[in-house]
Design a protein around this motif. Structure first.
Motif, mmCIF file in Angstrom:
data_model
loop_
_atom_site.group_PDB
_atom_site.id
_atom_site.type_symbol
_atom_site.label_atom_id
_atom_site.label_comp_id
_atom_site.label_asym_id
_atom_site.label_seq_id
_atom_site.Cartn_x
_atom_site.Cartn_y
_atom_site.Cartn_z
ATOM 1 N N PHE B 35 -9.385 4.250 5.949
ATOM 2 C CA PHE B 35 -9.745 3.337 4.864
ATOM 3 C C PHE B 35 -10.780 3.980 3.942
ATOM 4 C CE2 PHE B 35 -12.239 -0.556 3.514
ATOM 5 C CZ PHE B 35 -11.371 -0.860 2.485
ATOM 6 N N LEU B 212 -5.035 -14.911 7.611
ATOM 7 C CA LEU B 212 -4.718 -13.489 7.735
ATOM 8 C C LEU B 212 -3.209 -13.260 7.619
ATOM 9 C CD1 LEU B 212 -6.041 -10.706 8.446
ATOM 10 C CD2 LEU B 212 -5.257 -11.112 10.776
ATOM 11 N N ASN B 216 -1.643 -10.999 4.515
ATOM 12 C CA ASN B 216 -0.988 -9.730 4.829
ATOM 13 C C ASN B 216 0.527 -9.783 4.780
ATOM 14 O OD1 ASN B 216 -3.170 -8.104 5.147
ATOM 15 N ND2 ASN B 216 -3.362 -8.395 7.347
ATOM 16 N N GLN B 234 0.670 -7.514 -1.139
ATOM 17 C CA GLN B 234 1.205 -6.526 -0.205
ATOM 18 C C GLN B 234 2.593 -6.066 -0.649
ATOM 19 O OE1 GLN B 234 -0.676 -5.574 2.383
ATOM 20 N NE2 GLN B 234 -2.261 -7.117 2.131
ATOM 21 N N VAL B 276 -4.558 -0.202 -3.334
ATOM 22 C CA VAL B 276 -4.665 -0.405 -1.887
ATOM 23 C C VAL B 276 -6.074 -0.869 -1.528
ATOM 24 C CG1 VAL B 276 -4.612 0.745 0.356
ATOM 25 C CG2 VAL B 276 -2.879 1.275 -1.338
ATOM 26 N N ALA B 279 -6.721 -4.426 -2.504
ATOM 27 C CA ALA B 279 -6.015 -5.392 -1.659
ATOM 28 C C ALA B 279 -6.675 -5.518 -0.296
ATOM 29 C CB ALA B 279 -4.546 -4.985 -1.486
ATOM 30 N N THR B 280 -7.403 -4.488 0.114
ATOM 31 C CA THR B 280 -7.942 -4.453 1.468
ATOM 32 C C THR B 280 -9.396 -4.902 1.557
ATOM 33 O OG1 THR B 280 -6.544 -2.511 1.724
ATOM 34 C CG2 THR B 280 -8.005 -3.007 3.538
ATOM 35 N N ILE B 283 -10.545 -8.368 2.969
ATOM 36 C CA ILE B 283 -10.395 -8.507 4.421
ATOM 37 C C ILE B 283 -11.402 -7.647 5.154
ATOM 38 C CG2 ILE B 283 -8.869 -7.927 6.342
ATOM 39 C CD1 ILE B 283 -6.999 -9.567 5.233
ATOM 40 N N TYR B 287 -13.815 -9.639 7.779
ATOM 41 C CA TYR B 287 -13.469 -9.787 9.192
ATOM 42 C C TYR B 287 -14.638 -9.636 10.171
ATOM 43 C CZ TYR B 287 -13.487 -4.954 10.883
ATOM 44 O OH TYR B 287 -13.863 -3.716 11.279
ATOM 45 N N PRO B 288 -15.657 -8.767 9.901
ATOM 46 C CA PRO B 288 -16.730 -8.687 10.897
ATOM 47 C C PRO B 288 -17.399 -10.034 11.155
ATOM 48 C CG PRO B 288 -16.880 -6.849 9.391
ATOM 49 C CD PRO B 288 -15.853 -7.785 8.821
ATOM 50 N N GLN B 291 -14.822 -12.221 13.331
ATOM 51 C CA GLN B 291 -14.309 -11.599 14.543
ATOM 52 C C GLN B 291 -14.293 -12.511 15.744
ATOM 53 O OE1 GLN B 291 -15.109 -7.526 16.558
ATOM 54 N NE2 GLN B 291 -16.542 -7.772 14.928
#
Lengths: 312, 305
Positions: B35, B212, B216, B234, B276, B279-280, B283, B287-288, B291
């Motif tokens: 990443f 999620l 995705n 995506q 990319v 788009a990422t 998230i 996410y941390p 989690q």
């Protein structure tokens, strides 16, 4: 008359609950049960009908097992079955070893805060789609710009055309599966390890057990039931491949089909690319049917060992 | 004092501790590195890219890719919009449906709970397969090229119902519901005023799973969507990739006018990587913090009742 009245009364009494399940029940009807009915396409010479799906179903001619005979007379049937099962088999074994090992390592690291940071890092791939991951792999495997070919050039070797050489792909796909899945599955094992009673370890230490002995005789036996269950459930799904992995990572590259085509990609291509709808349905039903038997069997085994852990 | 004892139990020689740190840290880095690498590529000057390929430390940095996207990025904005729309609407629909369904089948006084439980869980064992599902969705529900094709297929999932039902039966005692009913509350009222507030952690877990899933998703777009106006993020990335692949596989066509046209309409290398990244990033940043809900959902799913 009496029974009809009674059942009407029951329906009325449960009306709130029935209203609650209604949206979900409709969803299951349209997205699960009608398609199940639709599998009869596999036994028919299906033609799309202008009056819609049901008219098409009713008016197509029955051909019995002809579609299946045709499917299994091709080399494809063997190839996709072999690929699906072999890949999944390797994924299950290797994934299990890696994630249990990683869970033990994470649980043993002295600095807990650091272990948490590692865990967060490993969890990232789980949150990314295969489309995104396919760009990641492309940055390594691109023929003219990729890192791998740069490294090869640095050693004086010839560049490799990664997306058309079949021999590397079993390794690449396995690596990607492990890369994406280990962070996620080690979390489950880690939760189980953290839950083990600390007094076992204390007792073992008093008896002079080394760390390795503790892991072998306390940690592993304690999580064995969980390992058994998760593995059996995974075996129950061995006939289902991860479509994203096998479709996106090789970038749908034709020359790679012999090693990347699995049942799921085969069915998809039959539907959208080659238009062999009936054969594709037959392949899908073959998958569902064997898959059903496998899930039932593995669940039956889980149930025998421990009733609470069975799926149903 | 307690802390010391705890450390004694988990005594690990400094050497082994180092080895474990290297293995775990190394793998964590391996997971995050691609990443970071894509971020670096997106900030690389296009000429340097063509000359040196992808490199960890580019010869020349550049913001051109992002400038280009923000100037000419209506496709990106549109796809972002589609993704955000389906994620919000889809998650709401899916939460309402799943919470209601799971609650009803968790109640012992629901006469038909056995039937509806079976209805949900049988779908985990057997399915009609892709082709009949596609046929029903396109010919019965008429979802081809409709935004609902991106929402409905992902709305319900037997596994989430299983998690939610387990959550209700472990964290909402029957006695509370009974006492509410004695106080005159109906089944629905008891659900909304008492059960829902207690179940918020479970709802959050399912909500995050489904958020999620929608964010995705590219598979439903691949199946049902041809109209470029409703292509989610995506799927947009996938389309760009496929057109590139098409050009590469048809090298002999490259000279023809048509493929030159296609080549020109495709974003440059750095721009694609910037897409990319865009788009990422949402998230990767979020996410941390979420989690633990995912871990919770997993463990509930794994232990069942």
């Amino acid at each position: 008359m009496q029974t009809i009245m009674n059942s009407l009364k029951n329906l009325y009494r449960n009306r709130i609950f029935l209203l609650m399940v209604l949206p979900g029940a409709l969803w299951f009807l349209f997205f699960s049960y009608l398609p199940m009915l639709g599998t009869v396409i596999a036994f028919k010479d299906y033609r799309i009908h202008r009056d819609g799906f049901f008219a098409g179903l009713m008016q197509s001619e029955w051909v019995g097992f002809e579609n299946f005979e045709y499917l299994f007379s091709t080399n494809d049937a063997f190839l996709i079955t072999r690929n699906t099962i072999l890949y999944n088999f390797v994924f299950i074994i290797l994934g299990l070893v890696c994630s249990v090992a990683m869970a033990i390592i994470l649980s043993e690291i002295v600095n807990k805060r650091l272990a948490k940071v590692y865990q967060t890092g490993m969890f990232l791939p789980h949150f990314l789609s295969w489309v995104i991951v396919s760009y990641f792999t492309f940055s390594f495997l691109s023929v003219d710009k990729g890192v791998m070919n740069q490294i090869l050039a640095w050693f004086g070797a010839d560049p490799i055309s990664w997306y058309s050489e079949t021999k590397y792909w079993p390794y690449i796909l396995t690596f990607m599966n492990i890369w994406k899945g280990v962070g996620y599955s080690s979390v489950v094992y880690l939760a189980a390890i953290v839950g083990i009673d600390k007094t076992y370890y204390e007792a073992a230490m008093i008896d002079g057990a080394s760390k390795w002995q503790q892991i072998r005789h306390i940690t592993l036996p304690s999580i064995t039931p969980l390992i058994t269950i998760l593995t059996l459930l995974a075996i129950g799904r061995i006939f289902y491949a991860d479509f994203g992995l096998f479709y996106q990572i090789p970038r749908n590259s034709g020359p790679l089909y012999p090693v990347t085509n699995v049942i799921d990609t085969y069915v998809y291509r039959g539907l959208k690319a080659t238009g062999e709808i009936t054969m594709s349905t037959a392949a899908g039903l073959y998958q569902s049917f064997i898959g059903f038997i496998l899930v039932i069997t593995s669940n039956w085994i889980v149930r025998k060992s421990n009733k609470d852990n069975a799926l149903f | 004092m307690r802390k010391k004892k705890h450390r004694d139990v988990h005594h690990l020689s400094p050497m082994m501790n180092l080895v474990f740190n290297i293995i775990a840290g190394g793998f964590a880095l391996l997971c995050v590195f691609p990443f970071l690498f894509v971020i670096i590529i997106s900030f690389t000057d296009e000429a340097a890219l063509n000359k040196n390929g992808y490199s960890i430390w580019p010869e020349k940095w550049s913001f051109a890719a992002y400038e280009y996207i923000f100037k000419a990025g209506d496709q990106l904005l549109r796809s972002y919009g589609v993704t955000i729309f389906i994620t919000i609407v889809g998650t709401l629909i899916s939460l309402v449906t799943i919470c209601l369904f799971a609650y009803a089948i968790s109640r012992k006084n629901f006469k038909y709970r056995g039937f509806f439980s079976f209805m949900a869980f049988f779908t985990m064992l057997f399915n009609g397969g892709l082709v009949p599902t596609y046929m029903v969705a396109t010919q019965v529900l008429d979802l081809k090229d409709s935004i609902w094709a991106l929402i409905l297929p992902l709305a319900v999932n037997a596994f989430y119902i299983l998690i939610m039902r387990t959550f209700y039966s472990t964290s909402v005692p029957d006695a509370i519901i009974e006492s509410a009913k004695i106080d005159g509350a109906g089944e629905l009222r008891a659900f909304i005023t008492i059960v829902l507030p207690i179940s918020l952690p479970g709802i959050a877990t399912i909500g995050l799973f489904s958020t999620l899933g929608y964010w995705n998703d590219w598979f439903n777009a691949l199946l049902y969507i041809d109209n470029p106006n409703i292509v989610p993020l995506q799927a947009m990335l996938m389309r760009i990739e496929n057109s590139m692949q098409f050009l590469m596989n048809n090298a002999q066509l490259s000279a023809s006018g048509q493929s030159l046209e296609l080549m020109r309409s495709l974003p440059a290398e750095a721009t694609r990587m910037a897409l990319v990244v865009l788009a990422t990033v949402p998230i990767a940043c979020a996410y941390p913090f979420f989690q633990r809900y995912f871990v919770q959902g997993l463990t509930i799913g794994a232990v069942k009742e």
